[in-house]
Scaffold this motif. Structure first.
Motif, PDB file in Angstrom:
ATOM      1  N   VAL A   9      11.090 -10.887  -9.219  1.00 57.21           N
ATOM      2  CA  VAL A   9      10.223 -11.082 -10.385  1.00 57.21           C
ATOM      3  C   VAL A   9       8.888 -10.420 -10.079  1.00 57.21           C
ATOM      4  CG1 VAL A   9       8.991 -12.760 -11.798  1.00 57.21           C
ATOM      5  CG2 VAL A   9      11.344 -13.219 -11.072  1.00 57.21           C
ATOM      6  N   GLN A  10       8.502  -9.472 -10.923  1.00 62.72           N
ATOM      7  CA  GLN A  10       7.252  -8.758 -10.734  1.00 62.72           C
ATOM      8  C   GLN A  10       6.343  -8.968 -11.936  1.00 62.72           C
ATOM      9  OE1 GLN A  10       5.906  -6.745  -8.088  1.00 62.72           O
ATOM     10  NE2 GLN A  10       4.140  -7.118  -9.416  1.00 62.72           N
ATOM     11  N   VAL A  11       5.200  -9.609 -11.699  1.00 67.97           N
ATOM     12  CA  VAL A  11       4.164  -9.730 -12.718  1.00 67.97           C
ATOM     13  C   VAL A  11       3.297  -8.484 -12.622  1.00 67.97           C
ATOM     14  CG1 VAL A  11       2.235 -11.076 -13.589  1.00 67.97           C
ATOM     15  CG2 VAL A  11       4.196 -12.236 -12.536  1.00 67.97           C
ATOM     16  N   ALA A  12       3.151  -7.754 -13.707  1.00 68.06           N
ATOM     17  CA  ALA A  12       2.330  -6.540 -13.753  1.00 68.06           C
ATOM     18  C   ALA A  12       1.344  -6.683 -14.898  1.00 68.06           C
ATOM     19  CB  ALA A  12       3.206  -5.299 -13.920  1.00 68.06           C
ATOM     20  N   ALA A  13       0.208  -7.310 -14.621  1.00 68.53           N
ATOM     21  CA  ALA A  13      -0.776  -7.592 -15.663  1.00 68.53           C
ATOM     22  C   ALA A  13      -1.389  -6.304 -16.179  1.00 68.53           C
ATOM     23  CB  ALA A  13      -1.868  -8.507 -15.105  1.00 68.53           C
ATOM     24  N   PRO A  14      -1.457  -6.104 -17.499  1.00 68.57           N
ATOM     25  CA  PRO A  14      -2.001  -4.858 -18.055  1.00 68.57           C
ATOM     26  C   PRO A  14      -3.409  -4.589 -17.558  1.00 68.57           C
ATOM     27  CG  PRO A  14      -0.965  -6.183 -19.771  1.00 68.57           C
ATOM     28  CD  PRO A  14      -1.029  -7.043 -18.548  1.00 68.57           C
ATOM     29  N   GLY A  24      -6.469   1.637 -22.176  1.00 66.05           N
ATOM     30  CA  GLY A  24      -6.932   2.803 -22.921  1.00 66.05           C
ATOM     31  C   GLY A  24      -6.832   4.103 -22.145  1.00 66.05           C
ATOM     32  N   VAL A  25      -6.400   4.025 -20.892  1.00 67.33           N
ATOM     33  CA  VAL A  25      -6.316   5.215 -20.039  1.00 67.33           C
ATOM     34  C   VAL A  25      -4.870   5.708 -20.021  1.00 67.33           C
ATOM     35  CG1 VAL A  25      -6.669   6.135 -17.711  1.00 67.33           C
ATOM     36  CG2 VAL A  25      -8.229   4.391 -18.625  1.00 67.33           C
ATOM     37  N   ASP A  26      -4.674   6.999 -20.308  1.00 66.75           N
ATOM     38  CA  ASP A  26      -3.324   7.558 -20.425  1.00 66.75           C
ATOM     39  C   ASP A  26      -2.503   7.328 -19.164  1.00 66.75           C
ATOM     40  OD1 ASP A  26      -3.722   8.424 -22.993  1.00 66.75           O
ATOM     41  OD2 ASP A  26      -4.272  10.481 -22.425  1.00 66.75           O
ATOM     42  N   GLU A  27      -3.105   7.524 -17.991  1.00 68.55           N
ATOM     43  CA  GLU A  27      -2.346   7.395 -16.749  1.00 68.55           C
ATOM     44  C   GLU A  27      -1.792   5.992 -16.570  1.00 68.55           C
ATOM     45  OE1 GLU A  27      -2.599   8.608 -12.024  1.00 68.55           O
ATOM     46  OE2 GLU A  27      -4.380   8.750 -13.286  1.00 68.55           O
ATOM     47  N   TYR A  28      -2.533   4.993 -17.027  1.00 67.31           N
ATOM     48  CA  TYR A  28      -2.072   3.615 -16.885  1.00 67.31           C
ATOM     49  C   TYR A  28      -0.974   3.294 -17.888  1.00 67.31           C
ATOM     50  CZ  TYR A  28      -5.685   2.640 -13.472  1.00 67.31           C
ATOM     51  OH  TYR A  28      -6.444   2.644 -12.327  1.00 67.31           O
ATOM     52  N   ARG A  29      -1.068   3.861 -19.091  1.00 61.71           N
ATOM     53  CA  ARG A  29       0.014   3.691 -20.058  1.00 61.71           C
ATOM     54  C   ARG A  29       1.298   4.339 -19.536  1.00 61.71           C
ATOM     55  NH1 ARG A  29      -4.066   4.727 -24.067  1.00 61.71           N
ATOM     56  NH2 ARG A  29      -3.424   6.920 -24.143  1.00 61.71           N
ATOM     57  N   LEU A  40      -1.572  -3.958 -13.068  1.00 64.98           N
ATOM     58  CA  LEU A  40      -0.855  -2.707 -13.228  1.00 64.98           C
ATOM     59  C   LEU A  40      -1.799  -1.558 -12.874  1.00 64.98           C
ATOM     60  CD1 LEU A  40       1.825  -1.399 -14.216  1.00 64.98           C
ATOM     61  CD2 LEU A  40       0.726  -1.156 -16.438  1.00 64.98           C
ATOM     62  N   ASP A  41      -1.622  -1.021 -11.672  1.00 64.67           N
ATOM     63  CA  ASP A  41      -2.505   0.028 -11.179  1.00 64.67           C
ATOM     64  C   ASP A  41      -1.724   0.894 -10.205  1.00 64.67           C
ATOM     65  OD1 ASP A  41      -5.794   0.473 -10.942  1.00 64.67           O
ATOM     66  OD2 ASP A  41      -4.661   1.221  -9.223  1.00 64.67           O
ATOM     67  N   TYR A  42      -2.038   2.194 -10.190  1.00 67.59           N
ATOM     68  CA  TYR A  42      -1.281   3.093  -9.312  1.00 67.59           C
ATOM     69  C   TYR A  42      -1.516   2.802  -7.839  1.00 67.59           C
ATOM     70  CZ  TYR A  42      -5.733   5.711  -9.756  1.00 67.59           C
ATOM     71  OH  TYR A  42      -7.058   6.071  -9.802  1.00 67.59           O
ATOM     72  N   THR A  43      -2.567   2.059  -7.505  1.00 67.68           N
ATOM     73  CA  THR A  43      -2.798   1.720  -6.095  1.00 67.68           C
ATOM     74  C   THR A  43      -1.864   0.618  -5.603  1.00 67.68           C
ATOM     75  OG1 THR A  43      -4.475   0.032  -6.615  1.00 67.68           O
ATOM     76  CG2 THR A  43      -5.238   2.310  -6.335  1.00 67.68           C
ATOM     77  N   LYS A  44      -1.183  -0.080  -6.505  1.00 69.78           N
ATOM     78  CA  LYS A  44      -0.369  -1.234  -6.112  1.00 69.78           C
ATOM     79  C   LYS A  44       1.054  -0.861  -5.694  1.00 69.78           C
ATOM     80  CE  LYS A  44      -3.814  -3.920  -7.026  1.00 69.78           C
ATOM     81  NZ  LYS A  44      -4.621  -4.471  -5.903  1.00 69.78           N
ATOM     82  N   VAL A  74      -0.212   0.782  -2.089  1.00 68.63           N
ATOM     83  CA  VAL A  74      -0.308   2.008  -1.319  1.00 68.63           C
ATOM     84  C   VAL A  74      -1.710   2.185  -0.748  1.00 68.63           C
ATOM     85  CG1 VAL A  74       1.558   3.164  -2.547  1.00 68.63           C
ATOM     86  CG2 VAL A  74      -0.780   3.360  -3.412  1.00 68.63           C
ATOM     87  N   ARG A  75      -2.663   1.393  -1.215  1.00 64.07           N
ATOM     88  CA  ARG A  75      -4.008   1.311  -0.627  1.00 64.07           C
ATOM     89  C   ARG A  75      -4.714   0.157  -1.299  1.00 64.07           C
ATOM     90  NH1 ARG A  75      -6.991   0.882   2.896  1.00 64.07           N
ATOM     91  NH2 ARG A  75      -8.573   2.301   3.690  1.00 64.07           N
ATOM     92  N   ASP A  76      -5.370  -0.678  -0.516  1.00 68.77           N
ATOM     93  CA  ASP A  76      -6.076  -1.833  -1.068  1.00 68.77           C
ATOM     94  C   ASP A  76      -7.215  -2.221  -0.141  1.00 68.77           C
ATOM     95  OD1 ASP A  76      -6.327  -3.606  -3.180  1.00 68.77           O
ATOM     96  OD2 ASP A  76      -4.267  -4.288  -3.043  1.00 68.77           O
ATOM     97  N   GLY A  77      -8.348  -2.597  -0.747  1.00 68.00           N
ATOM     98  CA  GLY A  77      -9.476  -3.010   0.073  1.00 68.00           C
ATOM     99  C   GLY A  77      -9.164  -4.241   0.895  1.00 68.00           C
ATOM    100  N   MET A  78      -8.637  -5.293   0.233  1.00 69.89           N
ATOM    101  CA  MET A  78      -8.234  -6.504   0.933  1.00 69.89           C
ATOM    102  C   MET A  78      -6.873  -6.968   0.444  1.00 69.89           C
ATOM    103  SD  MET A  78      -8.347  -8.901   3.091  1.00 69.89           S
ATOM    104  CE  MET A  78      -9.853  -8.385   3.886  1.00 69.89           C
ATOM    105  N   ASN A  79      -6.794  -7.402  -0.774  1.00 78.33           N
ATOM    106  CA  ASN A  79      -5.638  -7.992  -1.458  1.00 78.33           C
ATOM    107  C   ASN A  79      -5.562  -9.487  -1.178  1.00 78.33           C
ATOM    108  OD1 ASN A  79      -2.870  -8.802  -2.303  1.00 78.33           O
ATOM    109  ND2 ASN A  79      -2.760  -6.641  -2.824  1.00 78.33           N
ATOM    110  N   LEU A  80      -6.227 -10.242  -2.045  1.00 78.37           N
ATOM    111  CA  LEU A  80      -6.240 -11.698  -1.917  1.00 78.37           C
ATOM    112  C   LEU A  80      -4.909 -12.315  -2.319  1.00 78.37           C
ATOM    113  CD1 LEU A  80      -9.815 -12.595  -3.226  1.00 78.37           C
ATOM    114  CD2 LEU A  80      -9.022 -12.363  -0.876  1.00 78.37           C
ATOM    115  N   VAL A  81      -4.076 -11.574  -3.065  1.00 75.47           N
ATOM    116  CA  VAL A  81      -2.762 -12.095  -3.431  1.00 75.47           C
ATOM    117  C   VAL A  81      -1.960 -12.429  -2.177  1.00 75.47           C
ATOM    118  CG1 VAL A  81      -0.533 -11.446  -4.444  1.00 75.47           C
ATOM    119  CG2 VAL A  81      -2.642 -11.020  -5.697  1.00 75.47           C
ATOM    120  N   ALA A  82      -2.062 -11.586  -1.150  1.00 76.62           N
ATOM    121  CA  ALA A  82      -1.347 -11.837   0.101  1.00 76.62           C
ATOM    122  C   ALA A  82      -1.780 -13.165   0.713  1.00 76.62           C
ATOM    123  CB  ALA A  82      -1.592 -10.691   1.078  1.00 76.62           C
TER     124      ALA A  82
END
Length: 468
Positions: free
Chosen positions: A293-298, A302-307, A263-267, A359-367
């Motif tokens: 089905v979307q898995v969004a791992a926490p 502790g960061v407000d923007e992520y909450r 779970l990150d704003y870059t995703k 929206v931006r990723d160095g590589m993304n091994l999930v792909a």
């Protein structure tokens, strides 16, 4: 001589690796004298001497971070400044000079405890943006051996990098390394362009080497890969588990789209579910409505923007479900917790479409894992963001989309769902051949071989140089 990996966090010896990168680095250290050094990843506690463990031929040495370290070095500067900066999210930067001082201090703390463990013949490989100054701190403590650095995130263009008030001071830390590695040619060119703007730095005709104030600094693109065969084995083994069967029950014979991310704003997760909704309302889509089905791992809870991001994603998924559900159809299942890697790979194996739209990723091994997890006889289709580093390698394999173009992502999903079996097989076979060119083993082998290779002699380390 020993190989030394230094990273922000160190995995717990004996625990199953949480991702492909941990597997790759463990392999890089195996088969000889290896040391993995870094933070223990635990709750804040007072600074102390490293705790050491030995497992499967590898020494693990970990340090605690105290509360000020955690707030300033980890949350403050690494993730509050460098993470958004390197991903081009300047509006998310929260620059604070005290956090920057703590970032430098933690890098000195790491160096104080690592330097006494090093010999001149050791090869040290520093990982990622948390530890950019570590190289010069080790040099200042007398380490003269081979020293490499690898950046797993994108590297920003100069016009973005200079939004950091002290960008030049941070960038000049790279001068301490013998080899600097990036995920893509694109990132490498950004680094070279910025380096040419620094006093005393001259780019060679090969465009992969700097004479920088008398020091020889090489750089290159080293795309991170995966262990294809092991990924495929784990995926196949987990297609008939309780979790996988529950997923198939949820789909109920409908086409299944799966995404799995931190779970990150870059995703681009909020944009992703909105694009999926456009597919549901697309009059050109024929056949049964798909489910997503979307898995969004926490992450960084502790960061407000992520909450707030977690809340927005839940609200958007709930709104879409409320608008489009029927007695026999609920379009989105959001899984807001971490799942074992084996479970996720099982999900990938049974998915008709893998949806990877950062929206931006160095590589993304999930792909890459999605491709490796697919059955050869009836493979699914990868829908991939053009803004992921993996798009450079997989342009002819995936259906490429711009994650900011919601209609375009919906079109990409429709294309993937309608793709005939012969074309899916062709793309999957090409994808496997492509992935075998840059496996995890190839990645660390190529980097370490180049790091160890003979190179022009460098002037002895000095924190300053005449032209600076």
């Amino acid at each position: 001589m020993k190989r030394v990996v230094v990273s922000n966090r160190v995995p717990t010896p004996g625990d199953p690796p949480t991702g492909g990168l941990s597997v790759a680095l463990l392999d890089a250290l195996a088969g000889g004298s290896g040391l993995w050094f870094g933070w223990n990843g635990g709750a804040p506690e007072p600074r102390a001497e490293p705790a050491t463990q030995h497992h499967d031929g590898i020494d693990f040495a970990t340090l605690p971070l105290d509360e000020d370290d955690y707030d300033g070095y980890y949350r403050g500067f690494s993730n509050g400044v460098l993470w958004p900066l390197f991903h081009g999210r300047l509006e998310a930067m929260t620059h604070d000079w005290e956090a920057r001082r703590t970032y430098d201090d933690v890098n000195r703390y790491f160096a104080d405890h690592l330097a006494p463990r090093l010999c001149r013949t050791d090869v040290v490989w520093v990982q990622d943006y948390h530890l950019i100054p570590l190289g010069q701190e080790l040099r200042a403590r007398g380490f003269e051996g081979r020293l490499g650095f690898f950046l797993h995130t994108p590297f920003p263009p100069y016009e973005v990098l200079r939004a950091l008030p002290e960008w030049a001071v941070l960038f000049d830390c790279f001068r301490a390394y013998d080899l600097v590695g990036f995920q893509t040619e694109h990132d490498m060119r950004h680094f070279a362009d910025t380096a040419e703007r620094r006093p005393g730095a001259t780019l060679s005709s090969r465009a992969d080497h700097l004479d920088w104030g008398g020091r020889s600094v090489e750089f290159g693109a080293f795309p991170v890969g995966i262990d294809i065969d092991e990924t495929a084995r784990i995926a196949a083994k987990n297609t008939d588990t309780d979790d996988a069967r529950a997923l198939l029950d949820f789909a109920d014979g409908r086409p299944l789209i799966v995404g799995a991310d931190r779970l990150d704003y870059t995703k681009g997760l909020v944009q992703r579910v909105k694009a999926f909704e456009k597919l549901l309302t697309d009059e050109e889509h024929h056949g049964p409505d798909p489910v997503c089905v979307q898995v969004a791992a926490p992450s960084r809870t502790g960061v407000d923007e992520y909450r707030q991001l977690a809340e927005r994603l839940q609200q958007e998924a709930g709104r879409i479900n409320a608008r489009h559900n029927r007695p026999d159809f609920n379009p989105i299942r959001l899984i807001g917790r971490s799942l074992p890697r084996s479970t996720v790979l099982g999900f990938f194996s049974i998915a008709d479409v893998g949806l990877v739209t950062p929206v931006r990723d160095g590589m993304n091994l999930v792909a890459k894992e999605y491709i490796a997890a697919q059955p050869v006889d009836d493979p699914g289709v990868l829908v991939l963001s053009t803004l992921a580093g993996a798009a450079e390698e997989l342009a002819d394999v995936a259906v490429l989309v711009n994650p900011y173009d919601l209609d375009g992502v919906a079109d990409g999903l429709r294309t993937a769902l309608a793709m005939p079996l012969p074309e899916r097989r062709r793309r999957h076979a090409l994808g496997l051949r492509t992935l075998r060119c840059t496996t995890a083993e190839d990645w660390w082998n190529r980097f370490l071989e180049r790091l160890r290779a003979p190179r022009p002699s460098s002037r002895p380390w000095s924190s300053s140089h005449p032209a600076a």
